[in-house]
Design a protein around this motif. Structure first.
Motif, PDB file in Angstrom:
ATOM      1  N   UNK A  66       0.821  -1.205   0.000  1.00  0.00           N
ATOM      2  CA  UNK A  66       0.000   0.000   0.000  1.00  0.00           C
ATOM      3  C   UNK A  66       0.857   1.258   0.000  1.00  0.00           C
ATOM      4  N   UNK A  67       0.220   2.369  -0.344  1.00  0.00           N
ATOM      5  CA  UNK A  67       0.894   3.662  -0.361  1.00  0.00           C
ATOM      6  C   UNK A  67       1.286   4.077   1.058  1.00  0.00           C
ATOM      7  N   UNK A  68       2.520   4.496   1.204  1.00  0.00           N
ATOM      8  CA  UNK A  68       3.011   5.009   2.492  1.00  0.00           C
ATOM      9  C   UNK A  68       2.829   6.520   2.476  1.00  0.00           C
ATOM     10  N   UNK A  69       1.764   6.994   3.088  1.00  0.00           N
ATOM     11  CA  UNK A  69       1.429   8.415   3.007  1.00  0.00           C
ATOM     12  C   UNK A  69       2.386   9.288   3.808  1.00  0.00           C
ATOM     13  N   UNK A  70       3.235   8.683   4.631  1.00  0.00           N
ATOM     14  CA  UNK A  70       4.246   9.498   5.321  1.00  0.00           C
ATOM     15  C   UNK A  70       5.275  10.033   4.332  1.00  0.00           C
ATOM     16  N   UNK A  71       5.327   9.435   3.115  1.00  0.00           N
ATOM     17  CA  UNK A  71       6.260   9.882   2.093  1.00  0.00           C
ATOM     18  C   UNK A  71       5.684  10.997   1.206  1.00  0.00           C
ATOM     19  N   UNK A  72       4.397  11.293   1.363  1.00  0.00           N
ATOM     20  CA  UNK A  72       3.743  12.311   0.535  1.00  0.00           C
ATOM     21  C   UNK A  72       4.249  13.716   0.888  1.00  0.00           C
ATOM     22  N   UNK A  73       4.169  14.668  -0.056  1.00  0.00           N
ATOM     23  CA  UNK A  73       3.601  14.506  -1.394  1.00  0.00           C
ATOM     24  C   UNK A  73       4.556  13.797  -2.350  1.00  0.00           C
ATOM     25  N   UNK A  74       3.989  12.992  -3.233  1.00  0.00           N
ATOM     26  CA  UNK A  74       4.726  12.334  -4.310  1.00  0.00           C
ATOM     27  C   UNK A  74       4.699  13.251  -5.526  1.00  0.00           C
ATOM     28  N   UNK A  75       5.820  13.356  -6.234  1.00  0.00           N
ATOM     29  CA  UNK A  75       5.910  14.311  -7.340  1.00  0.00           C
ATOM     30  C   UNK A  75       6.577  13.681  -8.556  1.00  0.00           C
ATOM     31  N   UNK A  76       5.977  13.895  -9.720  1.00  0.00           N
ATOM     32  CA  UNK A  76       6.562  13.537 -11.013  1.00  0.00           C
ATOM     33  C   UNK A  76       6.774  14.819 -11.811  1.00  0.00           C
ATOM     34  N   UNK A  77       7.839  14.858 -12.613  1.00  0.00           N
ATOM     35  CA  UNK A  77       8.205  16.075 -13.348  1.00  0.00           C
ATOM     36  C   UNK A  77       8.271  15.793 -14.852  1.00  0.00           C
ATOM     37  N   UNK A  78       7.975  16.839 -15.644  1.00  0.00           N
ATOM     38  CA  UNK A  78       7.882  16.726 -17.095  1.00  0.00           C
ATOM     39  C   UNK A  78       8.579  17.920 -17.745  1.00  0.00           C
ATOM     40  N   UNK A  79       9.208  17.676 -18.899  1.00  0.00           N
ATOM     41  CA  UNK A  79       9.803  18.769 -19.651  1.00  0.00           C
ATOM     42  C   UNK A  79      10.028  18.321 -21.104  1.00  0.00           C
ATOM     43  N   UNK A  80      10.421  19.287 -21.938  1.00  0.00           N
ATOM     44  CA  UNK A  80      10.836  19.030 -23.325  1.00  0.00           C
ATOM     45  C   UNK A  80       9.798  18.255 -24.124  1.00  0.00           C
ATOM     46  N   UNK A  81       8.576  18.781 -24.134  1.00  0.00           N
ATOM     47  CA  UNK A  81       7.512  18.230 -24.970  1.00  0.00           C
ATOM     48  C   UNK A  81       7.777  18.573 -26.429  1.00  0.00           C
ATOM     49  N   UNK A  82       7.612  17.599 -27.296  1.00  0.00           N
ATOM     50  CA  UNK A  82       7.775  17.799 -28.726  1.00  0.00           C
ATOM     51  C   UNK A  82       6.770  16.964 -29.502  1.00  0.00           C
ATOM     52  N   UNK A  83       6.312  17.500 -30.602  1.00  0.00           N
ATOM     53  CA  UNK A  83       5.512  16.744 -31.566  1.00  0.00           C
ATOM     54  C   UNK A  83       6.145  16.946 -32.929  1.00  0.00           C
ATOM     55  N   UNK A  84       6.273  15.869 -33.680  1.00  0.00           N
ATOM     56  CA  UNK A  84       6.785  15.992 -35.039  1.00  0.00           C
ATOM     57  C   UNK A  84       6.202  14.890 -35.904  1.00  0.00           C
ATOM     58  N   UNK A  85       6.405  14.999 -37.204  1.00  0.00           N
ATOM     59  CA  UNK A  85       5.838  14.047 -38.138  1.00  0.00           C
ATOM     60  C   UNK A  85       6.392  12.654 -37.940  1.00  0.00           C
TER      61      UNK A  85
END
Length: 277
Positions: free
Chosen positions: A211-230
């Motif tokens: 189960x999730x250990x809520x003592x570790x919260x907040x949990x964070x994910x990070x995003x960068x360098x979005x690209x779309x191309x053919x």
């Protein structure tokens, strides 16, 4: 610039659509969004737990709520790239979903899902494909590197001929167009890019045993360098096929095409095509 397909495309036939796509192979050399994430994404839920700061977007999860975002634009074919840094430490019970999807009961969907684990254990990469509202095409892999220490590139390459999931340019899965043997393939519905960070400790880690250990919260994910191309790829070359086979041999832990308990009366037809599904 971002790519939008008007409702005109929904009124034309498959042949015309493929001709248009062939033309677009010469036109779609473009990039979007690496400079300004605010121009490309909306934080859609989470009560402030999702944020865009400069060139990095973050999603957070605590005991009250997770968070999510979606692209402002819709896409029909192409290559979608995003760099992600997943939840570090004890991420058991958490799921970071990153996927393309249309809307409605007959929606199409192309899924990356990252299933957290106890500290020191590898993440599970869960993939799935929906066509006309039906999924049940799961494949899972143990990740062969630490996806939490640095950003890594996750790509969806979607053409009328194939869908390829790539991790740092290594293909982990290919789903070919097999309409010739009666397998539906997503090629008519435009899709948005979505991501969410949420609690799924009823199933995500060891079938819900951890189960999730809520003592570790907040949990964070990070995003960068979005690209779309053919998308110019119609099939994998020999080098990428070798990498794909390496991943399947050494890191695949579940394949719906070998699950006899789930399909006691025979596997879906795409499972007969070597390396597909």
């Amino acid at each position: 610039m971002a790519i939008f397909y008007s409702s005109f495309y929904s009124r034309i036939g498959t042949t015309s659509l493929l001709l248009i796509f062939t033309f677009q192979l010469f036109m779609l050399i473009y990039h979007v969004g690496a400079v300004n994430l605010n121009q490309n994404f909306d934080i859609t839920w989470g009560g402030g737990r999702g944020k865009i700061t400069g060139d990095v977007l973050t999603l957070s999860l605590d005991k009250i709520s997770g968070s999510g975002f979606q692209s402002k634009n819709e896409y029909l074919f192409g290559r979608i790239d995003m760099q992600l840094k997943l939840v570090p430490g004890n991420s058991a019970g958490t799921v970071t979903a990153y996927y393309l999807s249309s809307q409605g009961p007959t929606h199409d969907e192309i899924d990356f899902e990252f299933l957290g684990n106890s500290t020191g254990e590898p993440y599970t990469l869960h993939t799935n494909i929906y066509t006309q509202g039906k999924g049940e095409r799961e494949q899972q892999f143990r990740m062969w590197f630490d996806p939490t220490s640095n950003f890594h590139n996750y790509s969806i390459l979607w053409t009328p001929q194939t869908i390829v999931f790539l991790v740092d340019e290594t293909p982990v899965r290919e789903f070919k167009n097999m309409e010739s043997i009666g397998v539906p393939f997503p090629k008519h519905q435009r899709m948005r890019l979505y991501s969410s960070l949420w609690n799924a400790d009823q199933w995500a880690t060891q079938g819900g045993l951890v189960k999730t250990d809520w003592t570790q919260a907040p949990f964070t994910a990070s995003y960068r360098n979005f690209n779309v191309k053919g998308g110019f790829l119609s099939q994998l070359d020999s080098t990428r096929n070798q990498k794909l086979n390496w991943v399947r041999k050494n890191h695949m832990i579940y394949n719906y095409c070998t699950d006899t308990k789930r399909f006691p009366h025979g596997f879906p037809p795409e499972c007969a095509i070597t390396g597909s599904g």
